[in-house]
Design an enzyme around this catalytic site. Structure first.
Site, short mmCIF file in Angstrom:
data_model
loop_
_atom_site.label_atom_id
_atom_site.label_comp_id
_atom_site.label_asym_id
_atom_site.label_seq_id
_atom_site.Cartn_x
_atom_site.Cartn_y
_atom_site.Cartn_z
N ARG A 245 0.76 -1.27 0.12
CA ARG A 245 0.00 0.05 0.26
C ARG A 245 1.10 1.21 -0.43
NH1 ARG A 245 -4.52 -1.78 -1.72
NH2 ARG A 245 -5.68 -2.60 -0.35
N GLU A 274 -1.96 8.37 -4.88
CA GLU A 274 -2.89 7.65 -6.27
C GLU A 274 -3.78 9.07 -6.14
OE1 GLU A 274 -2.47 3.62 -6.54
OE2 GLU A 274 -0.86 3.47 -5.17
N HIS A 292 0.47 0.61 -10.38
CA HIS A 292 -0.63 -0.30 -9.49
C HIS A 292 -0.34 -1.22 -10.17
CE1 HIS A 292 -3.07 0.02 -5.20
NE2 HIS A 292 -2.63 -1.26 -5.73
P1 NAD Z 1 -2.53 -11.28 3.59
O1 NAD Z 1 -3.04 -11.12 4.95
O2 NAD Z 1 -2.91 -12.62 3.41
O3 NAD Z 1 -0.82 -11.46 4.90
C1 NAD Z 1 -0.84 -10.43 5.04
C2 NAD Z 1 0.58 -10.67 6.73
O4 NAD Z 1 0.48 -9.55 6.77
C3 NAD Z 1 -0.73 -11.73 7.90
O5 NAD Z 1 -0.25 -12.40 8.10
C4 NAD Z 1 -0.63 -10.70 8.58
O6 NAD Z 1 -0.30 -11.12 10.00
C5 NAD Z 1 0.91 -9.63 8.75
N1 NAD Z 1 1.05 -8.98 9.36
C6 NAD Z 1 0.33 -8.06 9.73
N2 NAD Z 1 0.61 -6.29 10.44
C7 NAD Z 1 2.27 -6.61 10.23
C8 NAD Z 1 3.16 -6.44 10.89
N3 NAD Z 1 3.30 -4.86 11.27
N4 NAD Z 1 4.35 -6.63 10.42
C9 NAD Z 1 4.68 -7.91 9.79
N5 NAD Z 1 3.60 -8.92 9.26
C10 NAD Z 1 2.77 -7.97 9.65
O7 NAD Z 1 -2.99 -10.59 2.91
P2 NAD Z 1 -2.11 -10.96 0.95
O8 NAD Z 1 -3.00 -11.12 0.65
O9 NAD Z 1 -0.90 -11.40 0.90
O10 NAD Z 1 -2.27 -9.19 1.01
C11 NAD Z 1 -0.79 -8.07 1.33
C12 NAD Z 1 -1.35 -7.03 0.57
O11 NAD Z 1 -0.78 -6.72 -0.81
C13 NAD Z 1 -2.75 -6.72 1.05
O12 NAD Z 1 -1.80 -4.72 1.94
C14 NAD Z 1 -2.58 -5.90 0.30
O13 NAD Z 1 -3.59 -4.43 -0.07
C15 NAD Z 1 -1.99 -5.22 -1.10
N6 NAD Z 1 -1.74 -6.06 -2.80
C16 NAD Z 1 -1.08 -5.34 -3.63
C17 NAD Z 1 -1.60 -5.50 -4.32
C18 NAD Z 1 -1.19 -4.60 -6.13
O14 NAD Z 1 -1.96 -4.09 -6.86
N7 NAD Z 1 -0.35 -3.81 -5.84
C19 NAD Z 1 -2.79 -6.68 -5.36
C20 NAD Z 1 -3.29 -7.44 -4.39
C21 NAD Z 1 -2.68 -6.98 -2.48
#
Ligand code: NAD
Length: 318
Positions: A245, A274, A292
């Site tokens: 993000r 953004e 993105h």
């Molecule tokens: P997920 O929920 O499977 O995993 C996220 C993990 O982060 C969880 O296991 C959680 O415990 C951990 N976490 C929370 N706070 C933390 C911290 N302070 N330190 C370390 N770990 C922490 O989520 P995901 O599917 O892996 O997605 C992750 C991110 O990717 C999301 O923010 C999502 O918005 C982003 N994303 C971006 C795009 C893009 O187009 N760039 C696409 C999809 C997802």
């Protein structure tokens, strides 16, 4: 017949799956301002991030039984309110993990060989200064044997680990909720060959101080996860990647650390503010940029469509 409005679209495969199961699927977009009078004709609404599903709209659609978000974030939906009205809300969190993980490595590979710069310079003077350019970009780095730090070891973090392990990299992962994860490496070219590798997570400090590359995969939070204090702990010459993000990495700290050389390069897919990221990031020679597009592969869109279709069918057909 159950009527589904896919107001921000759905992949052809997902649509077909629903239609074959007897659902009627409308993909013609209804403008946001017309939704209050038209949404009640549908049993299910599929959105991406464009269509907003707020309380007022939910109140106007008592027939609506399901809201499905293609993708992860649900900021555009009043989820708790919808649920309080008995409307089921689902999303497709797993569909784009591989897509995002591959973009992480696209940035890492790019930065390791300066492709973000050499591409531009080759265009400009590849025919007149080839030898000079060859010299300028001669100090590339290989990934094998290097350490990738993964902050947030959920779906995407683990997909990154799978790729990293496959490339012979060391993995350091940190996550307050995940103690360990078994990463399955399978080799489609070698029928049935699978390898399960257990990765134990480590403290955040270890990731910060011992990684050659650090990539973030945490949910959006309030402040930056990598701020002044964390930047101080980084190994000199680290490469950072943010596909999570905008703002998860403090952008001022990043610019300063690039100037001092503490950070060698950064791959950014997400930005504060953004769709108008700050210019100094966009013009920085050591930043590899993408707009993105983490989840934007044909396969991820197909996966999202199929997962949406399956969830909708499950709901209405039990
Ligand atoms: P997920 O929920 O499977 O995993 C996220 C993990 O982060 C969880 O296991 C959680 O415990 C951990 N976490 C929370 N706070 C933390 C911290 N302070 N330190 C370390 N770990 C922490 O989520 P995901 O599917 O892996 O997605 C992750 C991110 O990717 C999301 O923010 C999502 O918005 C982003 N994303 C971006 C795009 C893009 O187009 N760039 C696409 C999809 C997802």
């Amino acid at each position: 017949m159950i009527k589904v409005l896919a107001n921000d679209g759905i992949s052809e495969d997902g649509k077909l799956l629903l239609e074959e199961a007897g659902f009627e699927v409308q993909t013609t977009k209804i403008p946001q301002e017309e939704l209050p009078t038209k949404l009640n004709d549908f049993d299910a609404l599929i959105v991406r991030s464009a269509t907003k599903v707020r309380k007022e709209l939910i109140d106007m659609a008592p027939n609506l039984k399901l809201i499905a978000r293609g993708g992860v974030g649900m900021d555009n939906i009043d989820v708790e309110y919808a649920r309080s009205k008995g409307i089921k809300v689902v999303n497709t969190p797993a569909a784009s993990s591989q897509s995002v993980a591959e973009l992480v490595f696209a940035h890492i590979f790019s930065l390791s060989r300066f492709l973000q710069l050499s591409h531009l310079e080759m265009r400009e003077k590849g025919d007149t200064a080839f030898k000079d350019l060859k010299k300028s970009y001669a100090k590339g780095a290989e990934l094998r044997g290097k350490t990738v730090g993964i902050i947030g070891f959920g779906r995407i973090g683990q997909a990154v680990a799978r790729m990293a392990l496959g490339m012979g990299m060391r993995v350091l992962a940190t996550d307050p909720m995940v103690k360990e994860a078994v990463i399955e490496l399978n080799f489609p070219g070698f029928d049935g060959v699978k390898l399960n590798l257990k990765v134990d997570t480590v403290p955040m400090e270890t990731v910060l101080s011992s990684s050659d590359f650090i990539t973030l995969h945490v949910p959006g939070g309030d402040g930056p996860l990598l701020g002044a204090k964390e930047f101080e702990m980084l190994k000199n010459g680290v490469v950072l990647v943010n596909t999570a993000r905008g703002g998860t990495i403090d952008e001022d700290e990043l610019v300063n650390a690039l100037a001092s050389g503490k950070v060698k390069g950064a791959g950014l897919d997400v930005f504060v503010g953004e769709p108008t990221p700050r210019k100094d990031l966009l013009s920085h020679p050591n930043i590899s940029l993408s707009p993105h597009i983490g989840a934007s592969t044909t396969q991820a869109q197909t996966n999202i469509g199929m997962e949406l279709a399956e969830k909708i069918m499950d709901h209405f057909e039990g």
